[in-house]
Design a protein around this motif. Structure first.
Motif, PDB file in Angstrom:
ATOM      1  N   VAL A  62       0.858  -1.189   0.000  1.00  0.00           N
ATOM      2  CA  VAL A  62       0.000   0.000   0.000  1.00  0.00           C
ATOM      3  C   VAL A  62       0.892   1.235   0.000  1.00  0.00           C
ATOM      4  N   VAL A  63       0.774   2.035  -1.044  1.00  0.00           N
ATOM      5  CA  VAL A  63       1.591   3.241  -1.177  1.00  0.00           C
ATOM      6  C   VAL A  63       0.909   4.368  -0.408  1.00  0.00           C
ATOM      7  N   THR A  64       1.615   4.932   0.563  1.00  0.00           N
ATOM      8  CA  THR A  64       1.007   5.901   1.483  1.00  0.00           C
ATOM      9  C   THR A  64       1.608   7.295   1.354  1.00  0.00           C
ATOM     10  N   LYS A  65       2.217   7.604   0.230  1.00  0.00           N
ATOM     11  CA  LYS A  65       2.850   8.912   0.077  1.00  0.00           C
ATOM     12  C   LYS A  65       1.836  10.035   0.278  1.00  0.00           C
ATOM     13  N   PHE A  66       2.294  11.074   0.959  1.00  0.00           N
ATOM     14  CA  PHE A  66       1.525  12.283   1.278  1.00  0.00           C
ATOM     15  C   PHE A  66       0.457  12.066   2.349  1.00  0.00           C
ATOM     16  N   HIS A  67       0.226  10.843   2.761  1.00  0.00           N
ATOM     17  CA  HIS A  67      -0.720  10.589   3.833  1.00  0.00           C
ATOM     18  C   HIS A  67       0.020  10.557   5.175  1.00  0.00           C
ATOM     19  N   PRO A  68      -0.628  10.918   6.256  1.00  0.00           N
ATOM     20  CA  PRO A  68       0.040  10.945   7.560  1.00  0.00           C
ATOM     21  C   PRO A  68       0.356   9.550   8.080  1.00  0.00           C
ATOM     22  N   ALA A  69       1.242   9.499   9.056  1.00  0.00           N
ATOM     23  CA  ALA A  69       1.637   8.223   9.645  1.00  0.00           C
ATOM     24  C   ALA A  69       0.437   7.483  10.232  1.00  0.00           C
ATOM     25  N   GLN A  70      -0.574   8.211  10.667  1.00  0.00           N
ATOM     26  CA  GLN A  70      -1.755   7.557  11.234  1.00  0.00           C
ATOM     27  C   GLN A  70      -2.431   6.631  10.233  1.00  0.00           C
ATOM     28  N   VAL A  71      -2.377   6.988   8.955  1.00  0.00           N
ATOM     29  CA  VAL A  71      -2.962   6.115   7.936  1.00  0.00           C
ATOM     30  C   VAL A  71      -2.229   4.779   7.896  1.00  0.00           C
ATOM     31  N   VAL A  72      -0.913   4.816   8.038  1.00  0.00           N
ATOM     32  CA  VAL A  72      -0.152   3.566   8.090  1.00  0.00           C
ATOM     33  C   VAL A  72      -0.557   2.755   9.320  1.00  0.00           C
ATOM     34  N   ALA A  73      -0.717   3.423  10.442  1.00  0.00           N
ATOM     35  CA  ALA A  73      -1.153   2.726  11.657  1.00  0.00           C
ATOM     36  C   ALA A  73      -2.528   2.101  11.464  1.00  0.00           C
ATOM     37  N   ASP A  74      -3.432   2.837  10.818  1.00  0.00           N
ATOM     38  CA  ASP A  74      -4.770   2.302  10.551  1.00  0.00           C
ATOM     39  C   ASP A  74      -4.702   1.102   9.620  1.00  0.00           C
ATOM     40  N   LEU A  75      -3.873   1.192   8.594  1.00  0.00           N
ATOM     41  CA  LEU A  75      -3.709   0.076   7.667  1.00  0.00           C
ATOM     42  C   LEU A  75      -3.158  -1.155   8.382  1.00  0.00           C
ATOM     43  N   ALA A  76      -2.184  -0.931   9.245  1.00  0.00           N
ATOM     44  CA  ALA A  76      -1.598  -2.041   9.994  1.00  0.00           C
ATOM     45  C   ALA A  76      -2.641  -2.720  10.871  1.00  0.00           C
ATOM     46  N   ALA A  77      -3.511  -1.923  11.458  1.00  0.00           N
ATOM     47  CA  ALA A  77      -4.576  -2.483  12.289  1.00  0.00           C
ATOM     48  C   ALA A  77      -5.541  -3.324  11.466  1.00  0.00           C
ATOM     49  N   LEU A  78      -5.603  -3.058  10.165  1.00  0.00           N
ATOM     50  CA  LEU A  78      -6.463  -3.823   9.251  1.00  0.00           C
ATOM     51  C   LEU A  78      -5.743  -5.027   8.652  1.00  0.00           C
ATOM     52  N   GLY A  79      -4.508  -5.237   9.060  1.00  0.00           N
ATOM     53  CA  GLY A  79      -3.766  -6.402   8.593  1.00  0.00           C
ATOM     54  C   GLY A  79      -2.722  -6.141   7.529  1.00  0.00           C
ATOM     55  N   VAL A  80      -2.569  -4.887   7.111  1.00  0.00           N
ATOM     56  CA  VAL A  80      -1.559  -4.569   6.100  1.00  0.00           C
ATOM     57  C   VAL A  80      -0.169  -4.708   6.705  1.00  0.00           C
ATOM     58  N   ARG A  81       0.718  -5.374   5.991  1.00  0.00           N
ATOM     59  CA  ARG A  81       2.072  -5.582   6.495  1.00  0.00           C
ATOM     60  C   ARG A  81       3.143  -4.973   5.593  1.00  0.00           C
ATOM     61  N   ASP A  82       2.759  -4.483   4.423  1.00  0.00           N
ATOM     62  CA  ASP A  82       3.734  -3.892   3.495  1.00  0.00           C
ATOM     63  C   ASP A  82       3.235  -2.535   3.036  1.00  0.00           C
ATOM     64  N   VAL A  83       4.057  -1.492   3.239  1.00  0.00           N
ATOM     65  CA  VAL A  83       3.701  -0.150   2.783  1.00  0.00           C
ATOM     66  C   VAL A  83       4.868   0.416   1.982  1.00  0.00           C
ATOM     67  N   GLY A  84       4.554   1.335   1.079  1.00  0.00           N
ATOM     68  CA  GLY A  84       5.575   1.910   0.210  1.00  0.00           C
ATOM     69  C   GLY A  84       5.589   3.416   0.290  1.00  0.00           C
ATOM     70  N   GLU A  85       6.787   3.980   0.185  1.00  0.00           N
ATOM     71  CA  GLU A  85       6.973   5.428   0.169  1.00  0.00           C
ATOM     72  C   GLU A  85       7.882   5.817  -0.986  1.00  0.00           C
ATOM     73  N   ASN A  86       7.601   7.004  -1.570  1.00  0.00           N
ATOM     74  CA  ASN A  86       8.384   7.487  -2.700  1.00  0.00           C
ATOM     75  C   ASN A  86       9.505   8.434  -2.310  1.00  0.00           C
ATOM     76  N   ARG A  87       9.375   9.062  -1.147  1.00  0.00           N
ATOM     77  CA  ARG A  87      10.329  10.089  -0.765  1.00  0.00           C
ATOM     78  C   ARG A  87      11.054   9.697   0.525  1.00  0.00           C
ATOM     79  N   GLN A  88      12.367   9.896   0.512  1.00  0.00           N
ATOM     80  CA  GLN A  88      13.174   9.458   1.651  1.00  0.00           C
ATOM     81  C   GLN A  88      12.766  10.149   2.940  1.00  0.00           C
ATOM     82  N   GLN A  89      12.539  11.460   2.879  1.00  0.00           N
ATOM     83  CA  GLN A  89      12.217  12.184   4.106  1.00  0.00           C
ATOM     84  C   GLN A  89      10.923  11.670   4.726  1.00  0.00           C
TER      85      GLN A  89
END
Length: 232
Positions: free
Chosen positions: A33-60
């Protein structure tokens, strides 16, 4: 959270249908799941739904989100982070520190910088990015040169593990034809690294064609996360 869960469920059903349509096991695919421009909370929400792989385009953004989520308890701390954006040699150390897998190794210098960032550390999984366009300014190495790049990484960068190839289908070409070319590049890489069986290809609009061509890792963004925030 409810909308996110619904989009995730719907997208996974479409992925499963596309896989079964070409005789493939949906369980053998990795959905990133590519989460660029979305806040870290979205990643936390995805993880709570069972997502284990996330992608980012920018190093920072990758560095900041991973650091934030490693401070919390729960599934978000165990997410596997994929760097999928263009990689500059000068950012290789930061990318390596924050990544579990890098999808955009496209030249010797980048591979060397990633290796030099942690030559004696844990082995880092990498994809070799292939440029499927006629524009040499786009990210990726030409299909005809990918075998030589694989030889360099395998021989000179022991802290990197070549796992396969990655590409983005060009807008000017049918995705199916583009991914056939990527599959041929994957065959070339396996002549050097026989177990490099992964193919990172397919986004929200063309993952079915990517699956048909043999993709193992799908990079899906807005179909799951929804529109980017207004300030993204």
């Amino acid at each position: 959270m409810t909308d996110l869960a619904e989009r995730l469920t719907a997208l996974d059903a479409r992925i499963a249908d596309a896989a079964r349509a070409v005789g493939r096991d949906p369980g053998a695919l990795t959905r990133i799941v590519v989460t660029k421009f979305h806040p870290a909370q979205v990643v936390a929400d995805l993880a709570a739904l069972g997502v284990r792989d996330v992608g980012e385009n920018r190093q920072q953004e990758l560095t900041a989100k991973r650091a934030a989520l490693q401070q919390v308890e729960g599934p978000a701390a165990d997410v596997r982070w994929h760097f999928i954006g263009q990689l500059q040699s000068k950012k290789a150390r930061a990318v390596r520190a924050a990544s579990d897998c890098v999808h955009s190794v496209d030249r010797d210098r980048v591979a060397d910088a990633l290796h030099a960032a942690d030559p004696d550390g844990s082995v880092l999984d990498v994809f070799l990015q292939v440029n499927l366009t006629d524009d040499p300014g786009r990210g990726g190495i030409s299909p005809g040169e990918v075998e030589t790049l694989a030889e360099h990484v395998a021989a000179r960068c022991p802290s990197l593990r070549v796992c396969g190839v990655m590409a983005v289908a060009p807008l000017t070409q049918a995705p199916a034809a583009a991914f056939e070319r990527l599959a041929a590049a994957a065959d070339a890489v396996r002549r050097v690294v026989p177990d490099a069986a992964w193919m990172s290809a397919g986004m929200s609009g063309d993952f079915a064609e990517a699956i048909a061509a043999g993709a193992t890792h799908l990079r899906i963004g807005t179909a799951i996360t929804g529109p980017r925030p207004a300030d993204g």
